[in-house]
Scaffold this active site. Structure first.
Site, short mmCIF file in Angstrom:
data_model
loop_
_atom_site.label_atom_id
_atom_site.label_comp_id
_atom_site.label_asym_id
_atom_site.label_seq_id
_atom_site.Cartn_x
_atom_site.Cartn_y
_atom_site.Cartn_z
N GLU A 216 79.09 22.62 65.10
CA GLU A 216 79.55 22.15 63.72
C GLU A 216 80.89 22.20 63.45
O GLU A 216 81.24 22.94 62.32
CB GLU A 216 78.65 22.43 62.43
CG GLU A 216 77.07 22.10 62.72
CD GLU A 216 76.30 21.93 61.38
OE1 GLU A 216 76.94 22.32 60.29
OE2 GLU A 216 75.14 21.53 61.51
N GLU A 416 70.29 20.28 66.60
CA GLU A 416 69.43 20.86 65.42
C GLU A 416 68.91 19.65 64.78
O GLU A 416 69.69 18.73 64.59
CB GLU A 416 70.44 21.65 64.44
CG GLU A 416 71.01 23.02 64.84
CD GLU A 416 71.96 23.65 63.99
OE1 GLU A 416 71.85 23.56 62.84
OE2 GLU A 416 72.74 24.59 64.37
C1 PNW Z 1 73.60 24.05 60.02
N1 PNW Z 1 75.50 20.92 54.44
O1 PNW Z 1 74.54 24.36 58.88
C2 PNW Z 1 73.93 25.16 60.84
O2 PNW Z 1 74.51 24.69 62.03
C3 PNW Z 1 73.06 26.33 60.77
O3 PNW Z 1 73.56 27.44 61.20
C4 PNW Z 1 72.27 26.20 59.27
O4 PNW Z 1 71.50 27.29 59.19
C5 PNW Z 1 71.54 25.11 59.35
O5 PNW Z 1 72.49 23.79 59.55
C6 PNW Z 1 70.77 24.68 58.10
O6 PNW Z 1 71.59 24.72 57.00
C7 PNW Z 1 74.84 23.29 57.62
O7 PNW Z 1 75.75 21.60 53.62
C8 PNW Z 1 75.16 23.69 56.44
O8 PNW Z 1 75.14 19.59 54.46
C9 PNW Z 1 75.42 23.22 55.69
C10 PNW Z 1 75.41 21.65 55.57
C11 PNW Z 1 74.79 21.23 56.82
C12 PNW Z 1 74.34 22.15 57.95
#
Ligand code: PNW
Length: 510
Positions: A216, A416
């Site tokens: 990401e 994911e």
């Molecule tokens: C991803 N948003 O993070 C990450 O790759 C993981 O480590 C995380 O635990 C998972 O998704 C669930 O959150 C994100 O704010 C963090 O849109 C924030 C966002 C999306 C994905």
């Protein structure tokens, strides 16, 4: 009494053996009554259920995912250096309830038990991340072989359980010493990342065939270096991650450039040191513009928007160019780069990994400006439990379809997808996450549709295998298919783990 029989129903629901394990207890000394551990009767197993056309291609990988800082704990073990998340989580006020990853789910010490649980949920692949400061405690210079050895043991454990390892080299835990020298604002960080990637590939590629570079880009660049305002259901959410900087546009664009440069240099390093046949690709959170109607003019509008939304990351990685619109829009704040950078950034890939949770926007065709127009989302749009998680299962169709039509990657992995839920242990000891089952059924049906239309998606990784440290939400937000009691470290597979096991067994949506 009644609780015992509920527990037996729960276990039989999967038609398989499921063992709730506790710390120090091996799966062959379970705490469940012996009867509950019997597999369903042979008759029940042979009365093979029909899959009604929602079967995946042979060899499709049913994966689950985690990341180092979110699960490992043991922040000083075997000479590990500090990361920016160690620092950030210990900064007062940054994380809900003052939680930190110091212990997390103690996976560093319990990895064998966790591999058993991952096998029990039917997974055929496991995406985990390698903590850079375990392997290079100061980020560069002298490696720490003991640090890499942990991952080598994990890989052996996975392979002997029949699970394919898919490590990610960067899931946001940058060595603190590199941050002190400028972090992702410094071009040297990209070079240091490539050296680290090459070292890991050299050490593991005798057994690991697939590597993801960075997780990401968009999230750690924007949330870590400026902070992002997301509008969900009409309300604005502010999200900030480590290292917690608030850079001006010029500096932020340079951070983004260094991140994709790190990816490209790492691809080259892995090709140089990895065994022949080692495969590599990124794991980016794709920004998806969903067309309001599946008709050529709206799909075209969605392609234009999706390409532009990914201009700084996927698009430059897959085309070797920053878009004209991006360079025009940023003007004097555009990143500094060379043609050689662009060649490295667009080094040929074996696959593209994309994390897919939400649509960035809905779009329709427009005869104005760039050819599309954003359609506002209703305040009533459904949501999953995380504050930011708009529920739009169709993104698991449109994401892969648009990725394929725009860039034709050889292979795609969904690195994911998943959701948080208000999971609790019920009186009978089970965790009934029927909303997560609903979520998985819907997204896997949409993904199936993309594959049926010829999009080369080779596997899917559910976030997450086990409940863990959900960044600034701390331990209050559970994404796992296995429940973790964070006080006792007891693990309990949820209903969704049984659903996933049956889906993997039948290679179908069930
Ligand atoms: C991803 N948003 O993070 C990450 O790759 C993981 O480590 C995380 O635990 C998972 O998704 C669930 O959150 C994100 O704010 C963090 O849109 C924030 C966002 C999306 C994905």
């Amino acid at each position: 009494m009644e609780n015992d029989s509920n527990r037996r129903d729960f276990v039989k629901a999967a038609g398989t053996i499921v063992v709730a394990t506790t710390p120090g207890r091996s799966p062959d000394s379970p705490e469940l009554p012996a009867e509950a551990l019997l597999p369903a009767s042979p008759a029940a197993q042979t009365a093979s259920p029909r899959n009604f056309g929602l079967e995946f291609p042979n060899g499709f990988l049913w994966g689950v995912a985690t990341a180092s800082y979110q699960i490992e704990g043991s922040p000083d073990a075997d000479g590990k250096g500090k990361s920016i998340w160690d620092t950030y989580a210990h900064t007062p006020g940054k994380i809900k309830n003052g939680d930190t990853g110091d212990v997390a789910i103690d996976h560093f010490r319990r990895y064998q038990e966790d591999v058993t649980l991952i096998k029990d949920m039917g997974a055929t692949a496991y995406r985990f991340s390698i903590a850079w400061p375990r392997v290079f405690p100061t980020g560069a210079g002298r490696p720490n072989p003991k640090g890499l050895d942990f991952y080598s043991r994990l890989v052996d454990e996975l392979l002997s359980a029949g699970i394919k390892p898919f490590p990610t080299l960067y899931h946001w835990d940058l060595p603190q010493e590199l941050q002190d020298k400028g972090g992702w604002q410094a071009r040297d960080t990209a070079q240091a990342f490539a050296e680290y990637a090459g070292y890991v590939a050299k050490g593991l590629s005798d057994r690991v065939k697939h590597f993801f570079t960075l997780n990401e880009f968009q999230t750690f660049v924007d949330m870590g270096h400026r902070g992002v305002d997301l509008v969900v259901r009409g309300k604005t959410l502010k999200i900030e991650f480590a290292p917690g900087l608030k850079l001006e546009p010029r500096a932020l664009n340079q951070v983004a450039h260094h991140a994709v440069l790190a990816h490209g240099l790492a691809v080259q390093a892995i090709r140089a040191t990895g065994k022949p046949g080692t495969k590599v690709g990124p794991a980016e959170v794709m920004s998806i513009a969903v067309p309001v109607i599946d008709s050529p003019e709206h799909v075209k509008a969605a392609e234009i928007a999706t390409r532009e939304l990914n201009a700084r990351f996927l698009n430059v990685i897959l085309t070797g160019k920053y878009t004209g619109a991006y360079l025009k829009e940023t003007g004097k704040d555009a990143p500094k780069f060379t043609d050689e950078d662009l060649r490295a950034i667009s080094s040929p890939l074996d696959f593209v990994g994309v994390n897919i949770y939400v649509p960035k926007m809905y779009v329709m065709v427009s005869d104005q400006g760039p050819g599309y127009r954003e359609v506002p989302m209703n305040v009533s749009h459904p949501k999953m439990f995380s504050s930011w998680h708009t529920f739009s299962p169709e993104v698991l169709y449109w994401g892969p379809r648009l990725l394929h039509s725009l860039y034709r990657p050889k292979e795609i992995y969904i690195t994911e997808n998943g959701c948080a839920a208000s999971d609790q242990i019920a009186a009978d000891g089970n965790v009934y996450d029927a909303d997560r089952v609903m979520y998985l059924r819907n997204v896997m049906t949409q993904l199936h549709r993309a594959i049926a239309e010829g999009v080369p998606v080779k596997g899917n990784f559910v976030w997450s295998a086990l409940d863990n440290f959900e960044w600034t939400d701390g331990y209050g937000t559970r994404f796992g298919m296995v429940y973790v009691d964070f006080k006792t470290q007891k693990r309990t597979p949820k209903l969704s783990a049984m659903w996933y096991r049956e889906a993997a067994r039948r290679n179908a949506v069930v």
